[in-house]
Design a protein around this motif. Structure first.
Motif, PDB file in Angstrom:
ATOM      1  N   THR A 113      17.525  -7.433  32.192  1.00 56.42           N
ATOM      2  CA  THR A 113      17.977  -6.048  32.094  1.00 56.42           C
ATOM      3  C   THR A 113      18.778  -5.823  30.820  1.00 56.42           C
ATOM      4  N   VAL A 114      18.811  -4.588  30.411  1.00 52.10           N
ATOM      5  CA  VAL A 114      19.585  -4.170  29.248  1.00 52.10           C
ATOM      6  C   VAL A 114      21.056  -4.533  29.450  1.00 52.10           C
ATOM      7  N   GLU A 115      21.562  -4.375  30.668  1.00 56.67           N
ATOM      8  CA  GLU A 115      22.976  -4.649  30.936  1.00 56.67           C
ATOM      9  C   GLU A 115      23.376  -6.075  30.575  1.00 56.67           C
ATOM     10  N   SER A 116      22.486  -7.026  30.802  1.00 51.98           N
ATOM     11  CA  SER A 116      22.845  -8.416  30.539  1.00 51.98           C
ATOM     12  C   SER A 116      22.728  -8.788  29.057  1.00 51.98           C
ATOM     13  N   TRP A 117      22.156  -7.914  28.231  1.00 52.11           N
ATOM     14  CA  TRP A 117      22.002  -8.213  26.800  1.00 52.11           C
ATOM     15  C   TRP A 117      22.757  -7.249  25.896  1.00 52.11           C
ATOM     16  N   MET A 118      23.271  -6.160  26.454  1.00 52.69           N
ATOM     17  CA  MET A 118      23.934  -5.145  25.645  1.00 52.69           C
ATOM     18  C   MET A 118      25.298  -5.634  25.146  1.00 52.69           C
ATOM     19  N   THR A 119      25.823  -4.919  24.175  1.00 49.14           N
ATOM     20  CA  THR A 119      27.193  -5.119  23.716  1.00 49.14           C
ATOM     21  C   THR A 119      28.048  -4.104  24.459  1.00 49.14           C
ATOM     22  N   ALA A 120      29.014  -4.592  25.229  1.00 49.21           N
ATOM     23  CA  ALA A 120      29.835  -3.698  26.043  1.00 49.21           C
ATOM     24  C   ALA A 120      30.937  -3.020  25.222  1.00 49.21           C
ATOM     25  N   ARG A 121      31.252  -3.565  24.077  1.00 48.73           N
ATOM     26  CA  ARG A 121      32.294  -2.987  23.235  1.00 48.73           C
ATOM     27  C   ARG A 121      31.709  -1.796  22.473  1.00 48.73           C
ATOM     28  N   ILE A 122      32.284  -0.623  22.687  1.00 52.27           N
ATOM     29  CA  ILE A 122      31.783   0.604  22.078  1.00 52.27           C
ATOM     30  C   ILE A 122      32.758   1.052  20.998  1.00 52.27           C
ATOM     31  N   VAL A 123      32.235   1.306  19.805  1.00 54.03           N
ATOM     32  CA  VAL A 123      33.058   1.821  18.713  1.00 54.03           C
ATOM     33  C   VAL A 123      32.745   3.299  18.558  1.00 54.03           C
ATOM     34  N   SER A 124      33.807   4.128  18.655  1.00 51.19           N
ATOM     35  CA  SER A 124      33.590   5.566  18.522  1.00 51.19           C
ATOM     36  C   SER A 124      34.612   6.162  17.561  1.00 51.19           C
ATOM     37  N   VAL A 125      34.265   7.318  17.036  1.00 53.90           N
ATOM     38  CA  VAL A 125      35.123   8.055  16.107  1.00 53.90           C
ATOM     39  C   VAL A 125      35.134   9.515  16.536  1.00 53.90           C
ATOM     40  N   SER A 126      36.057  10.268  15.976  1.00 53.16           N
ATOM     41  CA  SER A 126      36.092  11.709  16.247  1.00 53.16           C
ATOM     42  C   SER A 126      35.117  12.413  15.312  1.00 53.16           C
ATOM     43  N   MET A 138      32.587   0.862  10.056  1.00 56.24           N
ATOM     44  CA  MET A 138      31.303   0.181  10.245  1.00 56.24           C
ATOM     45  C   MET A 138      31.290  -1.167   9.537  1.00 56.24           C
ATOM     46  N   ALA A 139      31.848  -1.232   8.344  1.00 53.10           N
ATOM     47  CA  ALA A 139      31.902  -2.498   7.601  1.00 53.10           C
ATOM     48  C   ALA A 139      32.838  -3.486   8.292  1.00 53.10           C
ATOM     49  N   ASP A 140      34.008  -3.032   8.695  1.00 58.38           N
ATOM     50  CA  ASP A 140      34.972  -3.917   9.372  1.00 58.38           C
ATOM     51  C   ASP A 140      34.420  -4.465  10.679  1.00 58.38           C
ATOM     52  N   GLU A 141      33.674  -3.642  11.395  1.00 62.43           N
ATOM     53  CA  GLU A 141      33.132  -4.031  12.695  1.00 62.43           C
ATOM     54  C   GLU A 141      31.747  -4.689  12.591  1.00 62.43           C
ATOM     55  N   SER A 142      31.160  -4.679  11.398  1.00 63.05           N
ATOM     56  CA  SER A 142      29.801  -5.222  11.185  1.00 63.05           C
ATOM     57  C   SER A 142      28.796  -4.587  12.140  1.00 63.05           C
ATOM     58  N   ILE A 143      28.800  -3.254  12.155  1.00 61.32           N
ATOM     59  CA  ILE A 143      27.899  -2.525  13.042  1.00 61.32           C
ATOM     60  C   ILE A 143      27.081  -1.509  12.247  1.00 61.32           C
ATOM     61  N   HIS A 144      25.973  -1.081  12.835  1.00 59.18           N
ATOM     62  CA  HIS A 144      25.065  -0.138  12.180  1.00 59.18           C
ATOM     63  C   HIS A 144      25.083   1.249  12.812  1.00 59.18           C
ATOM     64  N   ARG A 145      25.872   1.417  13.876  1.00 57.59           N
ATOM     65  CA  ARG A 145      25.959   2.735  14.508  1.00 57.59           C
ATOM     66  C   ARG A 145      27.337   2.912  15.108  1.00 57.59           C
ATOM     67  N   VAL A 146      27.824   4.147  15.029  1.00 58.73           N
ATOM     68  CA  VAL A 146      29.116   4.515  15.594  1.00 58.73           C
ATOM     69  C   VAL A 146      28.896   5.764  16.437  1.00 58.73           C
ATOM     70  N   PHE A 147      29.464   5.768  17.614  1.00 59.89           N
ATOM     71  CA  PHE A 147      29.341   6.930  18.480  1.00 59.89           C
ATOM     72  C   PHE A 147      30.441   7.935  18.136  1.00 59.89           C
ATOM     73  N   VAL A 148      30.086   9.199  18.225  1.00 55.01           N
ATOM     74  CA  VAL A 148      31.021  10.279  17.937  1.00 55.01           C
ATOM     75  C   VAL A 148      31.408  10.906  19.272  1.00 55.01           C
ATOM     76  N   ALA A 149      32.720  10.937  19.532  1.00 55.63           N
ATOM     77  CA  ALA A 149      33.200  11.460  20.807  1.00 55.63           C
ATOM     78  C   ALA A 149      34.338  12.439  20.574  1.00 55.63           C
ATOM     79  N   SER A 150      34.452  13.395  21.475  1.00 53.45           N
ATOM     80  CA  SER A 150      35.525  14.379  21.425  1.00 53.45           C
ATOM     81  C   SER A 150      35.999  14.612  22.854  1.00 53.45           C
ATOM     82  N   ASN A 151      37.310  14.495  23.067  1.00 55.33           N
ATOM     83  CA  ASN A 151      37.883  14.648  24.409  1.00 55.33           C
ATOM     84  C   ASN A 151      37.191  13.757  25.435  1.00 55.33           C
ATOM     85  N   GLY A 152      36.867  12.530  25.022  1.00 55.50           N
ATOM     86  CA  GLY A 152      36.242  11.573  25.928  1.00 55.50           C
ATOM     87  C   GLY A 152      34.778  11.814  26.212  1.00 55.50           C
TER      88      GLY A 152
END
Length: 170
Positions: A113-126, A138-152
């Motif tokens: 399942t996706v759950e057993s292979w996913m990365t549970a740590r989510i990086v988000s920005v406003s 993105m460079a500090d975290e070595s990631i290729h995508r960042v989620f954008v969130a507002s008020n959770g």
């Protein structure tokens, strides 16, 4: 001329997100990536809460194979023709060169399942996060995508390609 300091996450983010459920299989995830031309997706639980992210990088991690996550019923090798060596794996064997093999079986991909292979740590920005800050994260975290969130609430996603496209089109 583009003013990169004024470009924000909101200016670049995609809002038409395609997500996977924690119970989706790896086969379904890879098929969804191919059909939609993406390399990753947010993962949600049954109530729609964002719980992780899965990418092709997660699926291709060699530790899944080295830790014998699959039980040895390998049917297909991931090694292919190497133009640098100018030899195929079978030709390498004829030369006495043995490469380690990372194998997988389709049944294993259908059961995992996706759950057993996913990365549970989510990086988000406003949405207001500037391009320079977004790139630093993105460079500090070595990631290729960042989620954008507002008020959770998840608003969108910005990928490295979105950044390149935004700068290139200005």
């Amino acid at each position: 001329m583009i003013d990169v300091d004024r470009l924000s996450a909101q200016d670049m983010m995609k809002t038409d997100l395609i997500s996977l459920n924690v119970r989706s299989t790896l086969t379904e995830a890879v098929r969804m990536f191919e059909e939609n031309g993406v390399s990753g997706a947010p993962v949600v639980n049954d109530t729609g809460d964002l719980v992780g992210v899965i990418s092709l990088t997660d699926v291709a991690r060699s530790e899944h194979f080295k830790t014998e996550r699959f039980d040895g019923r390998a049917t297909q090798s991931v090694y292919e023709y190497d133009p640098l060596l100018d030899l195929r794996p079978d030709e390498l064997a004829d030369e006495g060169i043995e490469l380690p093999s990372l194998d997988y079986d389709q049944e294993g991909l259908d059961l995992e399942t996706v759950e057993s292979w996913m990365t549970a740590r989510i990086v988000s920005v406003s949405p207001e996060t500037t391009l320079p800050e977004l790139c630093r994260i993105m460079a500090d975290e070595s990631i290729h995508r960042v989620f954008v969130a507002s008020n959770g609430r998840l608003q969108g996603v910005v990928t490295t390609f979105d950044i390149v496209k935004a700068i290139g089109s200005r």
